[in-house]
Write a protein that holds these residues in place. Sequence first.
Motif, PDB file in Angstrom:
ATOM      1  N   MET A   1       0.863  -1.193   0.000  1.00 17.65           N
ATOM      2  CA  MET A   1       0.000   0.000   0.000  1.00 17.65           C
ATOM      3  C   MET A   1       0.892   1.233   0.000  1.00 17.65           C
ATOM      4  O   MET A   1       1.737   1.390   0.884  1.00 17.65           O
ATOM      5  CB  MET A   1      -0.904   0.006   1.231  1.00 17.65           C
ATOM      6  N   VAL A   2       0.689   2.092  -0.999  1.00 15.57           N
ATOM      7  CA  VAL A   2       1.476   3.330  -1.109  1.00 15.57           C
ATOM      8  C   VAL A   2       0.521   4.489  -1.383  1.00 15.57           C
ATOM      9  O   VAL A   2      -0.487   4.315  -2.064  1.00 15.57           O
ATOM     10  CB  VAL A   2       2.549   3.227  -2.225  1.00 15.57           C
ATOM     11  N   LEU A   3       0.861   5.641  -0.877  1.00 13.71           N
ATOM     12  CA  LEU A   3      -0.011   6.797  -1.129  1.00 13.71           C
ATOM     13  C   LEU A   3       0.082   7.203  -2.591  1.00 13.71           C
ATOM     14  O   LEU A   3      -0.926   7.425  -3.247  1.00 13.71           O
ATOM     15  CB  LEU A   3       0.366   7.970  -0.222  1.00 13.71           C
ATOM     16  N   VAL A   4       1.316   7.308  -3.090  1.00 15.68           N
ATOM     17  CA  VAL A   4       1.528   7.753  -4.468  1.00 15.68           C
ATOM     18  C   VAL A   4       2.519   6.805  -5.148  1.00 15.68           C
ATOM     19  O   VAL A   4       3.538   6.433  -4.555  1.00 15.68           O
ATOM     20  CB  VAL A   4       2.079   9.200  -4.493  1.00 15.68           C
ATOM     21  N   ALA A   5       2.201   6.447  -6.392  1.00 17.04           N
ATOM     22  CA  ALA A   5       3.069   5.537  -7.141  1.00 17.04           C
ATOM     23  C   ALA A   5       3.449   6.164  -8.472  1.00 17.04           C
ATOM     24  O   ALA A   5       2.599   6.731  -9.169  1.00 17.04           O
ATOM     25  CB  ALA A   5       2.344   4.211  -7.385  1.00 17.04           C
ATOM     26  N   ALA A   6       4.723   6.051  -8.840  1.00 19.38           N
ATOM     27  CA  ALA A   6       5.181   6.480 -10.172  1.00 19.38           C
ATOM     28  C   ALA A   6       5.118   5.281 -11.114  1.00 19.38           C
ATOM     29  O   ALA A   6       5.354   4.140 -10.689  1.00 19.38           O
ATOM     30  CB  ALA A   6       6.620   6.985 -10.080  1.00 19.38           C
ATOM     31  N   PRO A   7       4.835   5.529 -12.398  1.00 16.76           N
ATOM     32  CA  PRO A   7       4.798   4.411 -13.362  1.00 16.76           C
ATOM     33  C   PRO A   7       6.099   3.600 -13.361  1.00 16.76           C
ATOM     34  O   PRO A   7       6.074   2.379 -13.497  1.00 16.76           O
ATOM     35  CB  PRO A   7       4.594   5.123 -14.710  1.00 16.76           C
ATOM     36  N   GLU A   8       7.236   4.293 -13.173  1.00 19.23           N
ATOM     37  CA  GLU A   8       8.532   3.598 -13.166  1.00 19.23           C
ATOM     38  C   GLU A   8       8.618   2.584 -12.027  1.00 19.23           C
ATOM     39  O   GLU A   8       9.131   1.473 -12.183  1.00 19.23           O
ATOM     40  CB  GLU A   8       9.674   4.619 -13.012  1.00 19.23           C
ATOM     41  N   GLY A   9       8.107   2.978 -10.863  1.00 13.08           N
ATOM     42  CA  GLY A   9       8.150   2.087  -9.696  1.00 13.08           C
ATOM     43  C   GLY A   9       7.181   0.925  -9.835  1.00 13.08           C
ATOM     44  O   GLY A   9       7.490  -0.208  -9.438  1.00 13.08           O
ATOM     45  N   ILE A  10       6.029   1.216 -10.401  1.00  5.53           N
ATOM     46  CA  ILE A  10       5.039   0.148 -10.623  1.00  5.53           C
ATOM     47  C   ILE A  10       5.641  -0.917 -11.539  1.00  5.53           C
ATOM     48  O   ILE A  10       5.552  -2.114 -11.278  1.00  5.53           O
ATOM     49  CB  ILE A  10       3.752   0.730 -11.253  1.00  5.53           C
ATOM     50  N   LYS A  11       6.311  -0.459 -12.602  1.00  5.66           N
ATOM     51  CA  LYS A  11       6.911  -1.402 -13.555  1.00  5.66           C
ATOM     52  C   LYS A  11       8.021  -2.217 -12.881  1.00  5.66           C
ATOM     53  O   LYS A  11       8.112  -3.440 -13.082  1.00  5.66           O
ATOM     54  CB  LYS A  11       7.462  -0.634 -14.760  1.00  5.66           C
ATOM     55  N   ALA A  12       8.839  -1.536 -12.084  1.00  3.75           N
ATOM     56  CA  ALA A  12       9.949  -2.248 -11.428  1.00  3.75           C
ATOM     57  C   ALA A  12       9.420  -3.347 -10.507  1.00  3.75           C
ATOM     58  O   ALA A  12       9.948  -4.473 -10.497  1.00  3.75           O
ATOM     59  CB  ALA A  12      10.807  -1.255 -10.634  1.00  3.75           C
ATOM     60  N   VAL A  13       8.357  -3.039  -9.746  1.00  4.34           N
ATOM     61  CA  VAL A  13       7.803  -4.048  -8.838  1.00  4.34           C
ATOM     62  C   VAL A  13       7.161  -5.162  -9.655  1.00  4.34           C
ATOM     63  O   VAL A  13       7.345  -6.349  -9.370  1.00  4.34           O
ATOM     64  CB  VAL A  13       6.779  -3.415  -7.867  1.00  4.34           C
ATOM     65  N   HIS A  14       6.447  -4.770 -10.675  1.00  9.69           N
ATOM     66  CA  HIS A  14       5.762  -5.788 -11.478  1.00  9.69           C
ATOM     67  C   HIS A  14       6.768  -6.720 -12.169  1.00  9.69           C
ATOM     68  O   HIS A  14       6.568  -7.943 -12.214  1.00  9.69           O
ATOM     69  CB  HIS A  14       4.850  -5.141 -12.516  1.00  9.69           C
ATOM     70  N   ASP A  15       7.868  -6.142 -12.696  1.00 10.93           N
ATOM     71  CA  ASP A  15       8.879  -6.977 -13.367  1.00 10.93           C
ATOM     72  C   ASP A  15       9.523  -7.963 -12.392  1.00 10.93           C
ATOM     73  O   ASP A  15       9.757  -9.126 -12.728  1.00 10.93           O
ATOM     74  CB  ASP A  15       9.981  -6.094 -13.987  1.00 10.93           C
TER      75      ASP A  15
END
Length: 212
Positions: free
Chosen positions: A157-171
């Motif tokens: 759970m995060v308040l704000v997410a950047a697309p770059e971070g979402i991709k890194a976690v997903h990868d």
Amino acid sequence: MPILEIRHPLIRHKLGLMRRADISTKNFRELAQEVGALLTYEATKDLPLESYEIDGWAGTVQVEKIAGKKITVVPILRAGIGMLEGVLSLIPGAKVSAVGVARNEQTLQAHTYLEKLVPEIDERLAMIIDPMLATGSSMVATIDLLKKAGCRDIRAMVLVAAPEGIKAVHDAHPDVTIYTASIDQKLNEHGYIIPGLGDAGDKIFGTKQKDA
Ligand SMILES: O=P(O)(O)OC[C@H]1O[C@H](OP(=O)(O)OP(=O)(O)O)[C@H](O)[C@@H]1O
Ligand SMILES: O=c1cc[nH]c(=O)[nH]1
Ligand SMILES: [Mg+2]
């Protein structure tokens, strides 16, 4: 559904208040806890229930409780502490596993300096909390160490997410669902989220006057 942006009006309203450049430490803290609680409400809505019987005022009655699953909340220090009380207000019995991760502001690489995991963590649902998912380096490091400790069911759970971070976690960890109040636009050249919240740790702890 590895990323869920929770577009509830209360969350959008509170997050809007948090984005003000002149917000006080007190208000930022309060809102971080409140949004943390609202995200918890969403992130737990698929927990399985089981029925049991109690003596009610008019005789026996079937009621429900959350089945089996024990929970550990995992704040990423420091800033994750800023959401902890809000999360625990909804799941007060959860055990807390503190993980200390700091990102190097030059390399943007995460460095882990503390791991205080609760017993039987491999049997628990782990709910990671951190206000900011920027490059994703801190979140990936935290998920890595939880998986090494045997965790199989991990949510973030995060308040704000950047697309770059979402991709890194997903990868790195496609099985981990991220719940966020906002998917923001991008990172700036210093690895800060735009429009973001500025430095969340500094705002929660009152350690800096100006944003980076
Ligand atoms: O996605 P990333 O690029 O890793 O950045 C996000 C991390 O950076 C901030 O913590 P910071 O390391 O500044 O420490 P703090 O919580 O002690 O302020 C924030 O709270 C996240 O943990
Ligand atoms: O925008 C950002 C990025 C990392 N850490 C923060 O606190 N804010
Ligand atoms: Mg941090």
